[in-house]
Design an enzyme around this catalytic site. Structure first.
Site, short mmCIF file in Angstrom:
data_model
loop_
_atom_site.label_atom_id
_atom_site.label_comp_id
_atom_site.label_asym_id
_atom_site.label_seq_id
_atom_site.Cartn_x
_atom_site.Cartn_y
_atom_site.Cartn_z
N LEU A 134 19.39 18.58 25.20
CA LEU A 134 19.67 20.01 24.79
C LEU A 134 18.44 20.01 23.72
CD1 LEU A 134 21.62 22.21 24.30
CD2 LEU A 134 22.87 20.68 22.65
N ILE A 166 15.23 12.77 23.38
CA ILE A 166 16.35 12.49 24.82
C ILE A 166 16.43 11.14 24.85
CG2 ILE A 166 17.09 12.89 26.82
CD1 ILE A 166 16.59 15.49 24.83
N THR A 167 17.80 10.55 24.40
CA THR A 167 18.26 9.11 24.42
C THR A 167 18.09 8.83 26.04
OG1 THR A 167 19.33 9.36 22.60
CG2 THR A 167 20.22 7.61 24.05
N GLY A 251 31.59 13.87 22.75
CA GLY A 251 30.47 12.76 22.40
C GLY A 251 30.69 12.14 21.19
N GLU A 372 23.91 14.14 17.41
CA GLU A 372 25.23 14.78 17.92
C GLU A 372 25.78 15.53 17.08
OE1 GLU A 372 27.84 13.26 21.09
OE2 GLU A 372 26.27 11.72 21.40
N THR A 374 24.54 16.68 12.71
CA THR A 374 24.43 16.02 11.44
C THR A 374 25.52 16.16 10.77
OG1 THR A 374 23.72 18.09 10.32
CG2 THR A 374 21.94 16.71 11.36
N ASN A 376 26.01 17.27 7.70
CA ASN A 376 26.22 18.72 7.34
C ASN A 376 27.01 19.60 8.30
OD1 ASN A 376 25.45 18.58 4.77
ND2 ASN A 376 23.37 19.47 5.15
C1 FAD Z 1 17.45 8.73 17.63
C2 FAD Z 1 17.76 10.19 18.15
C3 FAD Z 1 18.37 10.35 19.58
C4 FAD Z 1 18.74 11.51 20.01
N1 FAD Z 1 19.24 11.84 20.92
C5 FAD Z 1 19.34 13.17 21.65
C6 FAD Z 1 19.78 13.33 23.02
O1 FAD Z 1 19.91 12.47 23.63
N2 FAD Z 1 19.86 14.58 23.35
C7 FAD Z 1 19.75 15.53 22.58
O2 FAD Z 1 19.69 16.92 22.97
N3 FAD Z 1 19.40 15.63 21.39
C8 FAD Z 1 19.14 14.18 20.69
N4 FAD Z 1 18.89 13.77 19.50
C9 FAD Z 1 18.54 15.15 18.41
C10 FAD Z 1 19.59 15.10 17.61
O3 FAD Z 1 20.91 15.77 18.11
C11 FAD Z 1 18.79 16.19 16.44
O4 FAD Z 1 17.78 15.47 15.86
C12 FAD Z 1 20.14 16.54 15.46
O5 FAD Z 1 20.91 17.49 15.96
C13 FAD Z 1 19.43 17.23 14.38
O6 FAD Z 1 18.57 18.06 14.68
P1 FAD Z 1 16.92 18.20 13.83
O7 FAD Z 1 16.60 16.92 14.05
O8 FAD Z 1 16.28 19.46 14.36
O9 FAD Z 1 17.29 18.59 12.55
P2 FAD Z 1 17.45 20.05 11.51
O10 FAD Z 1 18.48 20.90 12.42
O11 FAD Z 1 16.24 20.66 11.29
O12 FAD Z 1 18.30 19.71 10.28
C14 FAD Z 1 17.59 19.15 9.08
C15 FAD Z 1 18.37 18.98 7.79
O13 FAD Z 1 19.01 20.26 7.71
C16 FAD Z 1 20.34 20.14 7.65
N5 FAD Z 1 20.94 21.61 8.15
C17 FAD Z 1 20.55 22.53 9.14
N6 FAD Z 1 21.33 23.44 9.42
C18 FAD Z 1 22.08 23.28 8.56
C19 FAD Z 1 23.05 24.30 7.79
N7 FAD Z 1 23.48 25.51 8.64
N8 FAD Z 1 23.91 24.00 6.81
C20 FAD Z 1 23.61 22.74 6.20
N9 FAD Z 1 22.51 22.17 6.56
C21 FAD Z 1 21.99 22.09 7.74
C22 FAD Z 1 20.73 19.17 8.77
O14 FAD Z 1 22.15 18.69 8.05
C23 FAD Z 1 19.76 18.08 8.19
O15 FAD Z 1 19.99 17.35 7.09
C24 FAD Z 1 18.69 12.61 18.93
C25 FAD Z 1 18.02 12.48 17.71
C26 FAD Z 1 17.56 11.17 17.36
C27 FAD Z 1 16.80 11.01 16.24
#
Ligand code: FAD
Length: 388
Positions: A134, A166-167, A251, A372, A374, A376
């Site tokens: 995603l 992507i895990t 999940g 899955e 954060t 927040n």
């Molecule tokens: C090891 C690992 C495995 C992963 N595996 C998968 C996978 O298999 N498939 C997949 O699709 N994704 C995967 N992800 C992605 C993961 O789901 C995202 O990293 C996560 O959803 C956060 O998105 P971002 O990294 O863009 O952070 P951002 O969305 O940029 O967030 C950065 C910070 O801003 C805060 N924030 C953002 N919006 C708001 C708001 N509206 N209010 C308050 N705070 C906010 C967040 O809480 C966070 O602290 C993986 C990530 C990692 C690191």
């Protein structure tokens, strides 16, 4: 006095006979087969394929797949038990099994038509690893701002874009890829596609070098004019947002279980070590200051366990569980961080070196608050429910 016919709800932590047998078999496997490999897998950032094959043999890679498709025909709660027990030893193995079951198989069972189920589920029970794609560079928390495009072309869709984080990217042969058929339609353009590794125009790109869960691969996916047959649309065109929301809601409980297992593992290491390590002429576990720290950690782990089991049992009972899932994920991931941090402290200098197991658990804990959704975003879900 209670009537003889009165029925009582089971305590959350009492396991049914099949659950207990299943939990014990996974625990035994984790101790015998996973434990000896933990450090090497962390250092090399890789699972041996033999371990993945053993996970299939154990029956934990197709837990909810009905027996008619070759699976274990068990419930979501069994997936939670498997993820918890594996993560108690190695949270990287926990997340491999978690993504396979609570995201990929879950989505196929719920949204796949009979033909898709017959095509993929027997393979997923036997040897095929799945991944769930995603996130993108520009869309994480705001997942539906994704920019991967799907263009209709005859009996196919042609996909272009890049997925990030992507895990199971290295191990998987089947990817649920979310792309939009119409960016102007906003989230209503998002569609879920089943992309096989061998489809032309699909490549797995860079693998991330991570702080924790290092054995679990986290990869970029590249889609360049990738042709996907229309029969590989999962669910309806334009309904991918529903596939994503509903699978991620569940999940999240799996990630709660991963973090719960991690916290339990860290506490067990800490208890054992403090009984053995002597300072000031006695075991450090004999000092009340240490005992209270361990007792406090046990309180946290129990709270996490109750919240994970409650969310999972609500899901299996067909009851609403959205808020409980968010609560269990945030609670368990915070508990995992605090208990593994305490374990590092109680190991003293040994807590800081790779020869002992707790520094890895401390590193692994951090991811629970990120993927899955954060912490927040979990708070946002809980607040929405609170404030209406
Ligand atoms: C090891 C690992 C495995 C992963 N595996 C998968 C996978 O298999 N498939 C997949 O699709 N994704 C995967 N992800 C992605 C993961 O789901 C995202 O990293 C996560 O959803 C956060 O998105 P971002 O990294 O863009 O952070 P951002 O969305 O940029 O967030 C950065 C910070 O801003 C805060 N924030 C953002 N919006 C708001 C708001 N509206 N209010 C308050 N705070 C906010 C967040 O809480 C966070 O602290 C993986 C990530 C990692 C690191």
């Amino acid at each position: 006095m209670a009537q003889e016919t009165a029925e009582y709800a089971q305590p959350l932590t009492v396991l049914a006979e099949d659950e207990a047998i299943f939990r014990d078999s996974v625990r035994e496997f984790a101790e015998a087969q996973v434990r000896p490999l933990v450090r090497e897998m962390d250092e090399h950032a890789k699972f041996p394929r033999t371990l993945i094959d053993q996970l299939f043999d154990l029956g934990v890679m197709g837990i909810e797949i009905p027996e008619t498709y070759g699976g274990a025909g068990a419930r979501f709660f069994h997936s939670v038990l498997a993820v918890e027990e594996l993560s108690r030893v190695d949270p990287s193995v926990g997340v491999l099994v978690d993504v396979q079951n609570t995201l990929v198989i879950n989505a196929l069972l719920r949204w796949g038509n009979e033909e898709i189920k017959r095509r993929y589920l027997p393979k997923m029970s036997a040897s095929l690893v799945g991944a769930y794609a995603l996130s993108e560079a520009g869309s994480g928390s705001d997942a539906f701002a994704l920019s991967s495009r799907a263009r209709e072309n005859g009996d196919s869709y042609v996909l272009n874009g890049r997925k990030l984080w992507i895990t199971n990217g290295n191990e998987a042969d089947l990817f649920i890829v979310f792309a939009t058929v119409n960016p102007e339609a906003g989230y209503r353009g998002i569609t879920a596609f089943l992309v096989e590794r061998g489809f032309p125009g699909f490549t797995v790109g860079k693998k991330e070098d991570k702080l924790g869960i290092r054995a679990s691969s986290t990869c970029e996916l590249i889609l360049e004019e990738c042709r996907v047959p229309k029969s590989n649309v999962l669910g309806e065109v334009g309904k991918g947002y529903k596939v994503a929301i509903e699978t991620l809601n569940e999940g999240r409980i799996g990630i709660g279980a991963q973090m719960l297992g991690l916290a339990k593992g860290a506490l067990e290491h800490a208890v054992k070590y403090t009984k053995e390590r002597k300072q000031f002429g006695k075991a450090i576990g004999e000092f009340q200051g240490v005992q209270f720290q361990l007792a406090r950690a046990a309180v946290e782990v129990e709270a996490a366990r109750l919240s994970v089991y409650n969310a999972a049992r609500l899901r299996d009972a067909g009851r609403p569980f959205l808020t409980e899932a968010a609560i269990c994920k945030i609670l368990s991931s915070e508990v995992a961080e605090s208990v593994s941090s305490l374990a590092v402290n109680l190991f003293g200098g040994n807590g800081f070196v790779k020869e002992y197991p707790v520094e890895k658990l401390f590193r692994d804990a951090k991811i629970g608050q990120i993927y899955e959704g954060t912490s927040n975003l979990q708070l946002q879900t809980i607040a929405k429910q609170l404030l209406g």
